[in-house]
Design a protein around this motif. Structure first.
Motif, PDB file in Angstrom:
ATOM      1  N   ILE A   1      -2.037  11.759   7.683  1.00  0.00           N
ATOM      2  CA  ILE A   1      -2.882  11.059   6.549  1.00  0.00           C
ATOM      3  C   ILE A   1      -2.631  11.771   5.072  1.00  0.00           C
ATOM      4  N   SER A   2      -2.373  12.685   5.091  1.00  0.00           N
ATOM      5  CA  SER A   2      -2.117  13.534   3.972  1.00  0.00           C
ATOM      6  C   SER A   2      -0.724  13.107   3.108  1.00  0.00           C
ATOM      7  N   ASP A   3       0.295  12.942   4.131  1.00  0.00           N
ATOM      8  CA  ASP A   3       1.709  12.188   3.674  1.00  0.00           C
ATOM      9  C   ASP A   3       1.442  10.786   3.114  1.00  0.00           C
ATOM     10  N   TYR A   4       0.809  10.025   3.884  1.00  0.00           N
ATOM     11  CA  TYR A   4       0.508   8.807   3.523  1.00  0.00           C
ATOM     12  C   TYR A   4      -0.023   8.704   2.536  1.00  0.00           C
ATOM     13  N   ALA A   5      -1.214   9.368   2.099  1.00  0.00           N
ATOM     14  CA  ALA A   5      -2.045   9.451   1.198  1.00  0.00           C
ATOM     15  C   ALA A   5      -1.479   9.672  -0.260  1.00  0.00           C
ATOM     16  N   SER A   6      -0.512  10.524  -0.101  1.00  0.00           N
ATOM     17  CA  SER A   6       0.265  11.130  -1.465  1.00  0.00           C
ATOM     18  C   SER A   6       1.143   9.735  -1.795  1.00  0.00           C
ATOM     19  N   VAL A   7       1.509   8.937  -0.876  1.00  0.00           N
ATOM     20  CA  VAL A   7       2.223   7.899  -1.160  1.00  0.00           C
ATOM     21  C   VAL A   7       1.504   6.904  -1.828  1.00  0.00           C
ATOM     22  N   CYS A   8       0.477   6.346  -0.909  1.00  0.00           N
ATOM     23  CA  CYS A   8      -0.561   5.342  -1.540  1.00  0.00           C
ATOM     24  C   CYS A   8      -1.004   5.511  -2.846  1.00  0.00           C
ATOM     25  N   LYS A   9      -1.216   6.751  -3.163  1.00  0.00           N
ATOM     26  CA  LYS A   9      -1.842   7.233  -4.420  1.00  0.00           C
ATOM     27  C   LYS A   9      -0.685   6.684  -5.476  1.00  0.00           C
ATOM     28  N   LYS A  10       0.657   6.890  -5.613  1.00  0.00           N
ATOM     29  CA  LYS A  10       1.480   6.501  -6.315  1.00  0.00           C
ATOM     30  C   LYS A  10       2.180   5.404  -6.153  1.00  0.00           C
ATOM     31  N   GLU A  11       1.861   4.526  -5.144  1.00  0.00           N
ATOM     32  CA  GLU A  11       2.590   3.342  -4.705  1.00  0.00           C
ATOM     33  C   GLU A  11       2.437   2.176  -5.718  1.00  0.00           C
ATOM     34  N   ASN A  12       3.319   1.318  -5.930  1.00  0.00           N
ATOM     35  CA  ASN A  12       3.606   0.250  -6.888  1.00  0.00           C
ATOM     36  C   ASN A  12       2.768  -0.899  -6.187  1.00  0.00           C
ATOM     37  N   ALA A  13       1.335  -1.241  -6.578  1.00  0.00           N
ATOM     38  CA  ALA A  13       0.828  -2.435  -5.873  1.00  0.00           C
ATOM     39  C   ALA A  13       1.916  -3.596  -6.087  1.00  0.00           C
ATOM     40  N   ALA A  14       2.303  -4.081  -6.980  1.00  0.00           N
ATOM     41  CA  ALA A  14       3.156  -5.250  -7.191  1.00  0.00           C
ATOM     42  C   ALA A  14       4.260  -5.198  -6.307  1.00  0.00           C
ATOM     43  N   GLN A  15       4.898  -4.137  -6.134  1.00  0.00           N
ATOM     44  CA  GLN A  15       6.141  -4.062  -5.331  1.00  0.00           C
ATOM     45  C   GLN A  15       5.637  -4.288  -3.755  1.00  0.00           C
ATOM     46  N   THR A  16       4.502  -3.493  -3.397  1.00  0.00           N
ATOM     47  CA  THR A  16       3.999  -3.517  -1.907  1.00  0.00           C
ATOM     48  C   THR A  16       3.627  -5.014  -1.859  1.00  0.00           C
ATOM     49  N   LEU A  17       2.879  -5.657  -2.477  1.00  0.00           N
ATOM     50  CA  LEU A  17       2.436  -7.111  -2.508  1.00  0.00           C
ATOM     51  C   LEU A  17       3.999  -7.908  -2.300  1.00  0.00           C
ATOM     52  N   ALA A  18       4.866  -7.759  -3.026  1.00  0.00           N
ATOM     53  CA  ALA A  18       6.051  -8.580  -3.023  1.00  0.00           C
ATOM     54  C   ALA A  18       6.884  -8.280  -1.631  1.00  0.00           C
ATOM     55  N   GLU A  19       6.689  -7.137  -1.254  1.00  0.00           N
ATOM     56  CA  GLU A  19       7.325  -6.883   0.133  1.00  0.00           C
ATOM     57  C   GLU A  19       6.544  -7.625   1.169  1.00  0.00           C
ATOM     58  N   HIS A  20       5.425  -7.616   1.291  1.00  0.00           N
ATOM     59  CA  HIS A  20       4.687  -8.348   2.097  1.00  0.00           C
ATOM     60  C   HIS A  20       4.601 -10.045   1.961  1.00  0.00           C
ATOM     61  N   THR A  21       4.894 -10.426   0.665  1.00  0.00           N
ATOM     62  CA  THR A  21       5.019 -11.813   0.585  1.00  0.00           C
ATOM     63  C   THR A  21       6.401 -12.001   1.092  1.00  0.00           C
TER      64      THR A  21
END
Length: 246
Positions: free
Chosen positions: A164-184
């Motif tokens: 939970i902690s490790d994923y939270a540290s990533v999600c906090k800095k995650e680029n939303a546009a990049q994540t959306l592009a990957e899902h797309t």
């Protein structure tokens, strides 16, 4: 977030000691001060951990007496720790094949539902939409074993404090546009019923996540080194002594 990591670490440490038999049912845990010194944390952090253990019915706090380990109806099995890296690699391998299979059987209704998760992500509902995205793809395989496996992996993601902690540290800095592009990209591969492209897009998505985990953990480790050095500098520096004699 740092206090939350410390809090969960203490909960896990004490749980492990109880499960190992270091503190059998009926025995009293060490005093709050001693636990704080042992784990090198503040007493309020230990206090929060004790409250969590009390909620889990593992200990009982007796005012003026101490914290006692409760008898359980059956031995609680020690949960093997899984790192965020192990979980993410497993998800990449399994969900890559899930996406490949889903590409051969996904319905238009399921594609519409996946597209809606992309819209939700764009509107800022990243976490909920991400979970729905992956579960819809799993259900599109028509394979119950794969569906259960993906759901269990998601359960692991939200049940172990370190993950939970490790994923939270990533999600906090995650680029939303990049994540959306990957899902797309995954969605587009599914829409064209291209199994190879769906697998590849899913692998690329998780590969980026693994690299982001490395970056976050390295940054956290560096921050901890700097904190410890700062404490030592304050302890051993002669600046104050020199100023006092000047």
């Amino acid at each position: 977030m740092k206090n939350r990591r410390l809090f969960w670490r203490i909960v896990e440490e004490i749980e492990n000691m109880i499960n190992r038999g270091d503190y059998p049912p009926g025995s009293r845990l060490p005093p709050e001060r001693e636990l704080a010194e042992r784990f090198e944390v503040s007493r309020p952090t230990v206090r929060e951990a004790i409250i969590a253990l009390e909620v889990r019915d593992m200990v009982e706090v007796k005012t003026g007496s101490g914290v006692y380990v409760l008898e359980t109806s059956e031995k609680v099995p020690e949960v093997k720790k899984i790192s965020a890296f192990e979980l993410t690699q497993s998800r990449a391998l399994i969900e890559g094949e899930v996406a490949a299979l889903a590409a051969t059987s996904i319905t238009e209704e399921e594609l519409d539902a996946i597209h809606q998760t992309l819209v939700d992500m764009e509107n800022g509902h990243m976490e909920e939409a991400d979970k729905a995205f992956h579960k819809i793809i799993a259900h599109a395989t028509r394979n119950t074993a794969m569906i259960i496996t993906v759901e269990n992996l998601w359960e692991l993601r939200s049940s172990q404090a370190e993950i939970i902690s490790d994923y939270a540290s990533v999600c906090k800095k995650e680029n939303a546009a990049q994540t959306l592009a990957e899902h797309t990209a995954i969605y587009n591969a599914l829409k064209t019923r291209d199994s190879s492209a769906a697998r590849k897009a899913m692998h690329e998505h998780f590969n980026r996540l693994i690299n982001a985990l490395f970056d976050a953990i390295e940054a956290r480790a560096l921050e901890e080194v700097r904190r410890k050095n700062s404490e030592k500098r304050g302890l051993y520096s002669l600046d104050n002594l020199v100023k006092a004699r000047a």
